[in-house]
Design a protein around this motif. Structure first.
Motif, PDB file in Angstrom:
ATOM      1  N   SER A   1       0.828  -1.205   0.000  1.00  0.00           N
ATOM      2  CA  SER A   1       0.000   0.000   0.000  1.00  0.00           C
ATOM      3  C   SER A   1       0.864   1.257   0.000  1.00  0.00           C
ATOM      4  CB  SER A   1      -0.956   0.000   1.192  1.00  0.00           C
ATOM      5  OG  SER A   1      -0.258   0.041   2.411  1.00  0.00           O
ATOM      6  N   THR A   2       2.019   1.207   0.641  1.00  0.00           N
ATOM      7  CA  THR A   2       2.921   2.360   0.626  1.00  0.00           C
ATOM      8  C   THR A   2       3.467   2.587  -0.778  1.00  0.00           C
ATOM      9  OG1 THR A   2       3.527   1.921   2.918  1.00  0.00           O
ATOM     10  CG2 THR A   2       4.979   3.362   1.675  1.00  0.00           C
ATOM     11  N   LYS A   3       3.837   1.510  -1.458  1.00  0.00           N
ATOM     12  CA  LYS A   3       4.305   1.647  -2.843  1.00  0.00           C
ATOM     13  C   LYS A   3       3.197   2.190  -3.733  1.00  0.00           C
ATOM     14  CE  LYS A   3       7.743  -2.025  -2.601  1.00  0.00           C
ATOM     15  NZ  LYS A   3       8.105  -3.368  -3.031  1.00  0.00           N
TER      16      LYS A   3
ATOM     17  N   ALA B   1       7.017   6.837   6.939  1.00  0.00           N
ATOM     18  CA  ALA B   1       7.621   6.994   8.252  1.00  0.00           C
ATOM     19  C   ALA B   1       7.090   5.953   9.238  1.00  0.00           C
ATOM     20  CB  ALA B   1       7.354   8.402   8.784  1.00  0.00           C
ATOM     21  N   THR B   2       5.783   5.680   9.196  1.00  0.00           N
ATOM     22  CA  THR B   2       5.236   4.717  10.142  1.00  0.00           C
ATOM     23  C   THR B   2       5.623   3.288   9.763  1.00  0.00           C
ATOM     24  OG1 THR B   2       3.134   4.677   8.925  1.00  0.00           O
ATOM     25  CG2 THR B   2       3.280   6.158  10.811  1.00  0.00           C
ATOM     26  N   ARG B   3       5.820   3.037   8.483  1.00  0.00           N
ATOM     27  CA  ARG B   3       6.222   1.699   8.068  1.00  0.00           C
ATOM     28  C   ARG B   3       7.639   1.386   8.516  1.00  0.00           C
ATOM     29  NH1 ARG B   3       7.831  -0.137   2.138  1.00  0.00           N
ATOM     30  NH2 ARG B   3       9.545   1.153   2.811  1.00  0.00           N
ATOM     31  N   SER B   4       8.531   2.370   8.409  1.00  0.00           N
ATOM     32  CA  SER B   4       9.924   2.130   8.769  1.00  0.00           C
ATOM     33  C   SER B   4      10.174   2.231  10.272  1.00  0.00           C
ATOM     34  CB  SER B   4      10.834   3.118   8.018  1.00  0.00           C
ATOM     35  OG  SER B   4      10.530   4.440   8.388  1.00  0.00           O
TER      36      SER B   4
END
Length: 58
Positions: free
Chosen positions: A10-12, A54-57
């Motif tokens: 979803s981020t991609k 930011a939240t994914r990493s």
């Protein structure tokens, strides 16, 4: 995609959408003139995308 989680997919997708929106807003600006609301919308979309990254990493 094997080995990827829903979060990274979803981020991609958001990244591709953000870049596509930038191209569309730029093309609109070149063809018809600047529209502040379109640029504002793109900035908001970009900030949401950055927040997702930011939240994914984290």
């Amino acid at each position: 995609m094997p080995g990827t989680t829903n979060g990274s997919t979803s981020t991609k997708t958001m990244g591709v959408l953000t870049v596509g929106a930038l191209v569309a807003v730029t093309a609109y600006t070149v063809a018809l003139g600047s529209n502040g609301w379109l640029w504002f919308g793109w900035v908001v979309l970009g900030l949401i995308t950055l927040g997702m990254i930011a939240t994914r990493s984290a």
